[in-house]
Design a protein around this motif. Structure first.
Motif, PDB file in Angstrom:
ATOM      1  N   THR A  82       0.823  -1.213   0.000  1.00 37.18           N
ATOM      2  CA  THR A  82       0.000   0.000   0.000  1.00 37.18           C
ATOM      3  C   THR A  82       0.856   1.260   0.000  1.00 37.18           C
ATOM      4  O   THR A  82       0.484   2.264  -0.611  1.00 37.18           O
ATOM      5  CB  THR A  82      -0.969   0.032   1.188  1.00 37.18           C
ATOM      6  OG1 THR A  82      -0.227  -0.055   2.408  1.00 37.18           O
ATOM      7  CG2 THR A  82      -1.971  -1.090   1.106  1.00 37.18           C
ATOM      8  N   LEU A  83       2.014   1.221   0.641  1.00 37.70           N
ATOM      9  CA  LEU A  83       2.913   2.372   0.609  1.00 37.70           C
ATOM     10  C   LEU A  83       3.404   2.625  -0.809  1.00 37.70           C
ATOM     11  O   LEU A  83       3.411   3.767  -1.281  1.00 37.70           O
ATOM     12  CB  LEU A  83       4.096   2.152   1.547  1.00 37.70           C
ATOM     13  CG  LEU A  83       5.088   3.292   1.678  1.00 37.70           C
ATOM     14  CD1 LEU A  83       4.407   4.532   2.224  1.00 37.70           C
ATOM     15  CD2 LEU A  83       6.237   2.884   2.568  1.00 37.70           C
ATOM     16  N   ALA A  84       3.788   1.573  -1.492  1.00 34.93           N
ATOM     17  CA  ALA A  84       4.232   1.717  -2.884  1.00 34.93           C
ATOM     18  C   ALA A  84       3.084   2.204  -3.769  1.00 34.93           C
ATOM     19  O   ALA A  84       3.280   3.066  -4.633  1.00 34.93           O
ATOM     20  CB  ALA A  84       4.773   0.394  -3.401  1.00 34.93           C
ATOM     21  N   ALA A  85       1.884   1.696  -3.548  1.00 32.19           N
ATOM     22  CA  ALA A  85       0.733   2.118  -4.348  1.00 32.19           C
ATOM     23  C   ALA A  85       0.405   3.589  -4.111  1.00 32.19           C
ATOM     24  O   ALA A  85       0.091   4.326  -5.060  1.00 32.19           O
ATOM     25  CB  ALA A  85      -0.482   1.250  -4.017  1.00 32.19           C
ATOM     26  N   ARG A  86       0.499   4.045  -2.867  1.00 31.26           N
ATOM     27  CA  ARG A  86       0.231   5.450  -2.581  1.00 31.26           C
ATOM     28  C   ARG A  86       1.285   6.358  -3.201  1.00 31.26           C
ATOM     29  O   ARG A  86       0.976   7.432  -3.699  1.00 31.26           O
ATOM     30  CB  ARG A  86       0.159   5.690  -1.073  1.00 31.26           C
ATOM     31  CG  ARG A  86      -1.164   5.180  -0.495  1.00 31.26           C
ATOM     32  CD  ARG A  86      -1.204   5.354   0.976  1.00 31.26           C
ATOM     33  NE  ARG A  86      -0.442   4.221   1.534  1.00 31.26           N
ATOM     34  CZ  ARG A  86      -0.096   4.125   2.785  1.00 31.26           C
ATOM     35  NH1 ARG A  86      -0.375   5.072   3.630  1.00 31.26           N
ATOM     36  NH2 ARG A  86       0.552   3.066   3.216  1.00 31.26           N
ATOM     37  N   VAL A 107       3.032   5.747  -5.925  1.00 29.87           N
ATOM     38  CA  VAL A 107       2.765   5.786  -7.366  1.00 29.87           C
ATOM     39  C   VAL A 107       1.542   6.659  -7.652  1.00 29.87           C
ATOM     40  O   VAL A 107       1.542   7.437  -8.603  1.00 29.87           O
ATOM     41  CB  VAL A 107       2.562   4.348  -7.907  1.00 29.87           C
ATOM     42  CG1 VAL A 107       1.999   4.363  -9.311  1.00 29.87           C
ATOM     43  CG2 VAL A 107       3.870   3.592  -7.855  1.00 29.87           C
ATOM     44  N   ALA A 108       0.525   6.569  -6.804  1.00 29.77           N
ATOM     45  CA  ALA A 108      -0.690   7.355  -7.018  1.00 29.77           C
ATOM     46  C   ALA A 108      -0.413   8.849  -6.921  1.00 29.77           C
ATOM     47  O   ALA A 108      -0.944   9.636  -7.717  1.00 29.77           O
ATOM     48  CB  ALA A 108      -1.764   6.955  -6.002  1.00 29.77           C
ATOM     49  N   GLU A 161      -4.712  14.763  -9.940  1.00 31.03           N
ATOM     50  CA  GLU A 161      -5.485  15.292  -8.818  1.00 31.03           C
ATOM     51  C   GLU A 161      -4.675  15.262  -7.525  1.00 31.03           C
ATOM     52  O   GLU A 161      -4.758  16.167  -6.706  1.00 31.03           O
ATOM     53  CB  GLU A 161      -6.782  14.488  -8.610  1.00 31.03           C
ATOM     54  CG  GLU A 161      -7.755  14.589  -9.751  1.00 31.03           C
ATOM     55  CD  GLU A 161      -7.473  13.590 -10.861  1.00 31.03           C
ATOM     56  OE1 GLU A 161      -6.656  12.673 -10.666  1.00 31.03           O
ATOM     57  OE2 GLU A 161      -8.060  13.741 -11.932  1.00 31.03           O
ATOM     58  N   LEU A 162      -3.898  14.206  -7.329  1.00 35.11           N
ATOM     59  CA  LEU A 162      -3.074  14.111  -6.132  1.00 35.11           C
ATOM     60  C   LEU A 162      -1.778  14.895  -6.276  1.00 35.11           C
ATOM     61  O   LEU A 162      -1.235  15.387  -5.290  1.00 35.11           O
ATOM     62  CB  LEU A 162      -2.770  12.645  -5.811  1.00 35.11           C
ATOM     63  CG  LEU A 162      -3.950  11.828  -5.305  1.00 35.11           C
ATOM     64  CD1 LEU A 162      -3.552  10.381  -5.111  1.00 35.11           C
ATOM     65  CD2 LEU A 162      -4.479  12.402  -4.007  1.00 35.11           C
ATOM     66  N   ARG A 163      -1.259  14.998  -7.481  1.00 37.02           N
ATOM     67  CA  ARG A 163      -0.036  15.764  -7.697  1.00 37.02           C
ATOM     68  C   ARG A 163      -0.271  17.243  -7.399  1.00 37.02           C
ATOM     69  O   ARG A 163       0.607  17.940  -6.914  1.00 37.02           O
ATOM     70  CB  ARG A 163       0.438  15.590  -9.138  1.00 37.02           C
ATOM     71  CG  ARG A 163       1.909  15.825  -9.298  1.00 37.02           C
ATOM     72  CD  ARG A 163       2.421  15.546 -10.691  1.00 37.02           C
ATOM     73  NE  ARG A 163       1.777  14.424 -11.360  1.00 37.02           N
ATOM     74  CZ  ARG A 163       1.326  14.468 -12.610  1.00 37.02           C
ATOM     75  NH1 ARG A 163       1.453  15.550 -13.330  1.00 37.02           N
ATOM     76  NH2 ARG A 163       0.749  13.417 -13.161  1.00 37.02           N
TER      77      ARG A 163
END
Length: 88
Positions: free
Chosen positions: A48-52, A54-55, A61-63
């Motif tokens: 989940t840390l890696a997925a977050r 990357v997201a 929107e997150l950038r």
């Protein structure tokens, strides 16, 4: 120097130092990780840390999100780990 310049330099210094610490921790963690010895909880946290991560870099929107939103996104496992430590 005006207020905005001081504020910008303070945020830049704090953000870059925290980013550097995060990067150093991530590299040290990845170098010492043994996938064969990970239990389900540790594996879930790493995935989940890696997925977050990357997201945040992949989704516009997150950038472009507020810093508080990104902090909350990355602080989730902190609360989960504390709860899991209490359970186990």
């Amino acid at each position: 120097m005006n207020y905005r310049s001081v504020k910008f330099l303070s945020v830049l210094g704090a953000g870059s130092s925290l980013g550097y610490l995060y990067l150093v921790f991530a590299v040290a963690f990845i170098d010492n990780i043994d996938p064969a010895r990970l239990n389900a909880v540790e594996l879930a946290i790493v995935v989940t840390l890696a997925a977050r991560l990357v997201a945040v870099f992949a989704l516009p929107e997150l950038r472009n999100a507020k810093v508080e939103v990104v902090w909350i996104l990355f602080s989730v496992e902190t609360f989960l780990v504390v709860g899991l430590m209490g359970v186990f």
